[in-house]
Design a protein around this motif. Structure first.
Motif, short mmCIF file in Angstrom:
data_model
loop_
_atom_site.label_atom_id
_atom_site.label_comp_id
_atom_site.label_asym_id
_atom_site.label_seq_id
_atom_site.Cartn_x
_atom_site.Cartn_y
_atom_site.Cartn_z
N MET A 80 -6.67 -42.51 44.14
CA MET A 80 -6.40 -41.08 44.02
C MET A 80 -5.26 -40.79 45.00
N THR A 81 -4.17 -40.25 44.50
CA THR A 81 -2.95 -40.21 45.31
C THR A 81 -2.67 -38.85 45.94
N GLY A 82 -3.65 -37.97 45.96
CA GLY A 82 -3.49 -36.71 46.65
C GLY A 82 -2.81 -35.64 45.82
N VAL A 83 -2.45 -34.54 46.49
CA VAL A 83 -1.79 -33.41 45.84
C VAL A 83 -0.50 -33.08 46.60
N SER A 84 0.45 -32.54 45.87
CA SER A 84 1.76 -32.22 46.46
C SER A 84 1.67 -31.02 47.38
N LEU A 115 -1.55 -36.61 55.54
CA LEU A 115 -0.31 -36.49 54.78
C LEU A 115 0.35 -37.84 54.53
N ALA A 116 1.00 -37.92 53.39
CA ALA A 116 1.84 -39.08 53.06
C ALA A 116 3.23 -38.55 52.74
N GLY A 140 -5.73 -36.25 52.47
CA GLY A 140 -6.93 -36.20 53.31
C GLY A 140 -8.23 -36.32 52.57
N LYS A 141 -8.32 -35.74 51.36
CA LYS A 141 -9.58 -35.81 50.61
C LYS A 141 -9.56 -36.89 49.54
#
Length: 165
Positions: A80-84, A115-116, A140-141
């Motif tokens: 899961m690559t997170g959200v922008s 953060l990425a 983070g999630k």
């Protein structure tokens, strides 16, 4: 095939199988190579990728900045690559015309607990820098998903988690 490349292609397949934006805009995106923190991709330019002057539409580059930034995060083992949270692109030269190949290199420039940060460079068929983008993602999630893995430094092997492919 290296574990990192297999994993990243699996994450890309999950994007396409969702039948959302990615499937509609660039179903022919090819993941060429993936090593931890670095992704190489290409896209054959189709008529639906163009603006009214016959070159690649800037919106396509923006969408690819989003997707390739996400896939760069996947090269670090995150399913899961997170959200922008922030995204931007600068346009340097025309990115191409129908039938040409647009190539891209996406790099994770930093990743922490929350953060990425990624940078994506786009090259036209002549090998010229056509555009570059940045994409910051909140991860983070999304970290700690059951499908997450850890790769060897060179990305050849999974050293933690399950190598399902």
């Amino acid at each position: 095939m290296a574990a990192c490349l297999r994993f990243t292609r699996r994450v890309w397949r999950s994007f396409v199988e969702n039948k959302g934006h990615d499937q509609q805009c660039f179903p022919n995106l090819r993941i060429i190579d993936a090593k931890p923190g670095v992704l190489q991709a290409s896209l054959k330019i189709e008529p639906y990728n163009l603006n009214r002057v016959g070159t690649v539409h800037g919106g396509l580059i923006m969408s690819l900045t989003d997707t390739l930034g996400s896939l760069a995060v996947a090269t670090k083992g995150q399913y899961m690559t997170g959200v922008s949270v922030d995204i931007g692109t600068s346009f340097v030269k025309p990115a191409g015309r129908v039938g040409e190949e647009l190539t891209a290199k996406a790099v994770v420039t930093g990743i922490g607990m929350s953060l990425a940060y990624t940078r994506i460079d786009f090259y036209n068929a002549q090998g010229q820098l056509a555009a570059y983008g940045h994409h910051t993602k909140y991860v983070g999630k999304s970290a700690g998903h059951q499908s997450d893995v850890k790769f060897s430094e060179d990305g050849e092997r999974v050293i933690e988690g399950e190598d399902v492919d």
